[in-house]
Design a protein around this motif. Structure first.
Motif, PDB file in Angstrom:
ATOM      1  N   GLY A  49      43.664  51.171  35.854  1.00 55.02           N
ATOM      2  CA  GLY A  49      43.826  51.385  37.286  1.00 55.02           C
ATOM      3  C   GLY A  49      43.260  50.281  38.150  1.00 55.02           C
ATOM      4  N   VAL A  50      43.081  49.079  37.573  1.00 57.21           N
ATOM      5  CA  VAL A  50      42.510  47.961  38.313  1.00 57.21           C
ATOM      6  C   VAL A  50      43.617  47.104  38.922  1.00 57.21           C
ATOM      7  CG1 VAL A  50      40.434  47.911  36.887  1.00 57.21           C
ATOM      8  CG2 VAL A  50      42.400  46.516  36.228  1.00 57.21           C
ATOM      9  N   ARG A  51      43.229  46.260  39.867  1.00 55.49           N
ATOM     10  CA  ARG A  51      44.192  45.365  40.496  1.00 55.49           C
ATOM     11  C   ARG A  51      44.491  44.208  39.558  1.00 55.49           C
ATOM     12  NH1 ARG A  51      43.452  41.008  44.285  1.00 55.49           N
ATOM     13  NH2 ARG A  51      41.227  41.486  44.362  1.00 55.49           N
ATOM     14  N   VAL A  52      45.764  43.918  39.346  1.00 57.16           N
ATOM     15  CA  VAL A  52      46.177  42.846  38.441  1.00 57.16           C
ATOM     16  C   VAL A  52      47.186  41.956  39.163  1.00 57.16           C
ATOM     17  CG1 VAL A  52      47.092  42.246  36.164  1.00 57.16           C
ATOM     18  CG2 VAL A  52      45.898  44.422  36.493  1.00 57.16           C
ATOM     19  N   GLY A  53      47.010  40.659  39.074  1.00 56.27           N
ATOM     20  CA  GLY A  53      47.939  39.717  39.671  1.00 56.27           C
ATOM     21  C   GLY A  53      48.136  38.528  38.764  1.00 56.27           C
ATOM     22  N   ALA A  54      49.110  37.715  39.074  1.00 58.48           N
ATOM     23  CA  ALA A  54      49.431  36.572  38.226  1.00 58.48           C
ATOM     24  C   ALA A  54      48.811  35.282  38.730  1.00 58.48           C
ATOM     25  CB  ALA A  54      50.954  36.410  38.128  1.00 58.48           C
ATOM     26  N   THR A  55      48.245  35.288  39.944  1.00 56.75           N
ATOM     27  CA  THR A  55      47.687  34.082  40.540  1.00 56.75           C
ATOM     28  C   THR A  55      46.175  34.180  40.635  1.00 56.75           C
ATOM     29  OG1 THR A  55      49.691  33.822  41.865  1.00 56.75           O
ATOM     30  CG2 THR A  55      47.777  32.530  42.517  1.00 56.75           C
ATOM     31  N   ALA A  56      45.479  33.244  39.990  1.00 56.80           N
ATOM     32  CA  ALA A  56      44.021  33.300  39.920  1.00 56.80           C
ATOM     33  C   ALA A  56      43.377  33.250  41.296  1.00 56.80           C
ATOM     34  CB  ALA A  56      43.495  32.154  39.058  1.00 56.80           C
ATOM     35  N   GLN A  57      43.872  32.408  42.172  1.00 52.56           N
ATOM     36  CA  GLN A  57      43.218  32.217  43.457  1.00 52.56           C
ATOM     37  C   GLN A  57      43.196  33.500  44.284  1.00 52.56           C
ATOM     38  OE1 GLN A  57      41.729  29.232  43.500  1.00 52.56           O
ATOM     39  NE2 GLN A  57      40.543  30.197  45.117  1.00 52.56           N
ATOM     40  N   ASN A  58      44.265  34.285  44.223  1.00 51.06           N
ATOM     41  CA  ASN A  58      44.284  35.558  44.937  1.00 51.06           C
ATOM     42  C   ASN A  58      43.328  36.559  44.320  1.00 51.06           C
ATOM     43  OD1 ASN A  58      46.243  34.574  46.663  1.00 51.06           O
ATOM     44  ND2 ASN A  58      47.953  35.403  45.475  1.00 51.06           N
ATOM     45  N   ILE A  59      43.185  36.501  43.017  1.00 51.47           N
ATOM     46  CA  ILE A  59      42.338  37.452  42.305  1.00 51.47           C
ATOM     47  C   ILE A  59      40.861  37.210  42.591  1.00 51.47           C
ATOM     48  CG2 ILE A  59      41.553  38.129  39.981  1.00 51.47           C
ATOM     49  CD1 ILE A  59      44.172  39.437  40.866  1.00 51.47           C
ATOM     50  N   VAL A  60      40.439  35.950  42.647  1.00 49.97           N
ATOM     51  CA  VAL A  60      39.009  35.650  42.798  1.00 49.97           C
ATOM     52  C   VAL A  60      38.534  35.756  44.237  1.00 49.97           C
ATOM     53  CG1 VAL A  60      39.057  34.133  40.787  1.00 49.97           C
ATOM     54  CG2 VAL A  60      39.306  33.147  43.083  1.00 49.97           C
ATOM     55  N   GLU A  61      39.445  35.879  45.173  1.00 47.85           N
ATOM     56  CA  GLU A  61      39.044  35.959  46.578  1.00 47.85           C
ATOM     57  C   GLU A  61      38.157  37.190  46.814  1.00 47.85           C
ATOM     58  OE1 GLU A  61      41.091  36.071  51.028  1.00 47.85           O
ATOM     59  OE2 GLU A  61      42.310  35.650  49.254  1.00 47.85           O
ATOM     60  N   GLY A  62      36.972  36.959  47.326  1.00 48.20           N
ATOM     61  CA  GLY A  62      36.039  38.047  47.613  1.00 48.20           C
ATOM     62  C   GLY A  62      35.185  38.468  46.440  1.00 48.20           C
ATOM     63  N   ALA A  63      35.390  37.866  45.266  1.00 46.45           N
ATOM     64  CA  ALA A  63      34.617  38.247  44.077  1.00 46.45           C
ATOM     65  C   ALA A  63      33.235  37.596  44.088  1.00 46.45           C
ATOM     66  CB  ALA A  63      35.365  37.850  42.812  1.00 46.45           C
ATOM     67  N   SER A  64      32.238  38.334  43.629  1.00 48.99           N
ATOM     68  CA  SER A  64      30.892  37.787  43.454  1.00 48.99           C
ATOM     69  C   SER A  64      30.695  37.238  42.053  1.00 48.99           C
ATOM     70  CB  SER A  64      29.847  38.880  43.724  1.00 48.99           C
ATOM     71  OG  SER A  64      29.932  39.349  45.047  1.00 48.99           O
ATOM     72  N   THR A  65      31.453  37.805  41.095  1.00 46.66           N
ATOM     73  CA  THR A  65      31.400  37.361  39.710  1.00 46.66           C
ATOM     74  C   THR A  65      32.814  37.093  39.217  1.00 46.66           C
ATOM     75  OG1 THR A  65      29.451  38.743  39.300  1.00 46.66           O
ATOM     76  CG2 THR A  65      30.641  37.921  37.365  1.00 46.66           C
ATOM     77  N   VAL A  66      33.007  35.932  38.616  1.00 50.86           N
ATOM     78  CA  VAL A  66      34.302  35.582  38.022  1.00 50.86           C
ATOM     79  C   VAL A  66      34.080  35.383  36.529  1.00 50.86           C
ATOM     80  CG1 VAL A  66      36.156  33.883  37.914  1.00 50.86           C
ATOM     81  CG2 VAL A  66      35.157  34.509  40.131  1.00 50.86           C
ATOM     82  N   VAL A  67      34.810  36.127  35.722  1.00 47.84           N
ATOM     83  CA  VAL A  67      34.691  36.043  34.264  1.00 47.84           C
ATOM     84  C   VAL A  67      35.852  35.229  33.721  1.00 47.84           C
ATOM     85  CG1 VAL A  67      34.466  37.315  32.103  1.00 47.84           C
ATOM     86  CG2 VAL A  67      33.576  38.308  34.226  1.00 47.84           C
ATOM     87  N   LEU A  68      35.539  34.093  33.112  1.00 46.17           N
ATOM     88  CA  LEU A  68      36.561  33.256  32.490  1.00 46.17           C
ATOM     89  C   LEU A  68      36.803  33.778  31.081  1.00 46.17           C
ATOM     90  CD1 LEU A  68      35.300  29.757  33.686  1.00 46.17           C
ATOM     91  CD2 LEU A  68      37.128  31.152  34.680  1.00 46.17           C
ATOM     92  N   ALA A  69      37.847  34.581  30.938  1.00 44.94           N
ATOM     93  CA  ALA A  69      38.133  35.260  29.673  1.00 44.94           C
ATOM     94  C   ALA A  69      39.400  34.716  29.036  1.00 44.94           C
ATOM     95  CB  ALA A  69      38.244  36.766  29.902  1.00 44.94           C
ATOM     96  N   VAL A  70      39.590  33.403  29.119  1.00 45.29           N
ATOM     97  CA  VAL A  70      40.740  32.764  28.492  1.00 45.29           C
ATOM     98  C   VAL A  70      40.294  32.056  27.222  1.00 45.29           C
ATOM     99  CG1 VAL A  70      41.932  32.460  30.678  1.00 45.29           C
ATOM    100  CG2 VAL A  70      40.437  30.644  29.835  1.00 45.29           C
TER     101      VAL A  70
END
Length: 278
Positions: A49-70
């Protein structure tokens, strides 16, 4: 309000961390995932039930923690298209991608933390080694702990190079365990047991022994001695293992894994033009 955690990559390890965060009470609307595969994105939305998108820049906007899981081979491309605000904590779970590479791509005002989790995190019983430079503020360490503790235990390391040893011991460790169970299963079959019975005996014995280690405060050597009766069957088996060079074999295997981890890091540094400082 809970801080937003954004994941770049929605594979199995990311899913295990997301599942752990949700189980720990982190709101699903404060978790976002960048996942380019439409099929995987659909699964993540439906499952968590989480928000999912294909563009990283939109996803990280407003985030305090970014997990690089690639995967490590995808990291170069991910970093090229990623911009995060100063003060954001970036947690990388990619083997061999050192802090210098992350800082060079993201800027010195981003707080980078490296970690090496392992696959039991998928069941909430993993363990992760973490490293951050001495300049890393407490809030960044706390954010990294919040994500990783959702999947199991954590240990903080004194040196980034210690991550090579962590990779050898725990990152690759589940495969050694699986190999042991596989060998016990095959040996049981050679002694006349059916495949089904031998497999069940081998697997559950190792699961039970692991639970004993978890629950006991005794040193592991003492626990081994306690189940090795003088002149008994276990002593005969242990003696055979020791005579075959069991300990040097294990030591050599872990050294090979640690060496390979360092090689991968050196190769990524060279490709990125980074000079390790630690």
């Amino acid at each position: 309000m809970a801080e937003v955690v954004a994941f770049i990559g929605g594979g199995n390890m990311a899913a295990s961390l997301i599942s752990g965060l949700l189980a720990a009470g982190h709101p699903k609307d404060c978790i976002a995932v960048c996942e380019p595969s439409a099929q995987r994105a659909k699964y993540l939305r439906g499952q968590y039930g989480v928000r999912v998108g294909a563009t990283a820049q939109n996803i990280v906007e407003g985030a305090s923690t970014v997990v690089l899981a690639v995967k490590p081979q995808q990291m170069g491309e991910a970093l090229r298209h990623l911009r995060v605000d100063d003060g954001v904590t970036v947690l990388s779970i990619a083997a061999g991608v050192r802090l210098g590479v992350l800082r060079a791509a993201l800027g010195e005002q981003v707080h980078c933390v490296r970690t090496m989790p392992n696959t039991p995190a998928l069941y909430g019983c993993g363990i992760s080694g973490l490293y951050a430079g001495p300049e890393t503020p407490a809030i960044a360490r706390q954010r990294a702990e919040t994500v990783l503790k959702a999947a199991g235990e954590i240990v903080w390391l004194e040196s980034e190079r210690d991550l090579d040893a962590v990779t050898a011991v725990s990152g690759s460790g589940p495969a050694y365990f699986f190999l042991l169970v596989e060998a016990m299963r095959e040996a049981g079959q050679e002694l006349g047991l059916s495949t089904e019975i031998s497999a069940k005996l081998a697997a559950q014995t190792c699961v039970g022994a692991a639970r004993m280690i978890e629950k006991s405060s005794e040193d592991i050597a003492a626990m081994r001695a306690n189940v090795t009766s003088k002149g008994g069957t276990t002593e005969a088996a242990i003696a055979s293992l020791e005579n075959a060079g069991w300990r040097p074999i294990i030591s050599s295997a872990l050294s090979a894994a640690a060496h390979r981890s360092a090689e991968l890091g050196d190769a990524f540094d060279a490709a990125s033009g980074n000079t390790p400082s630690d």
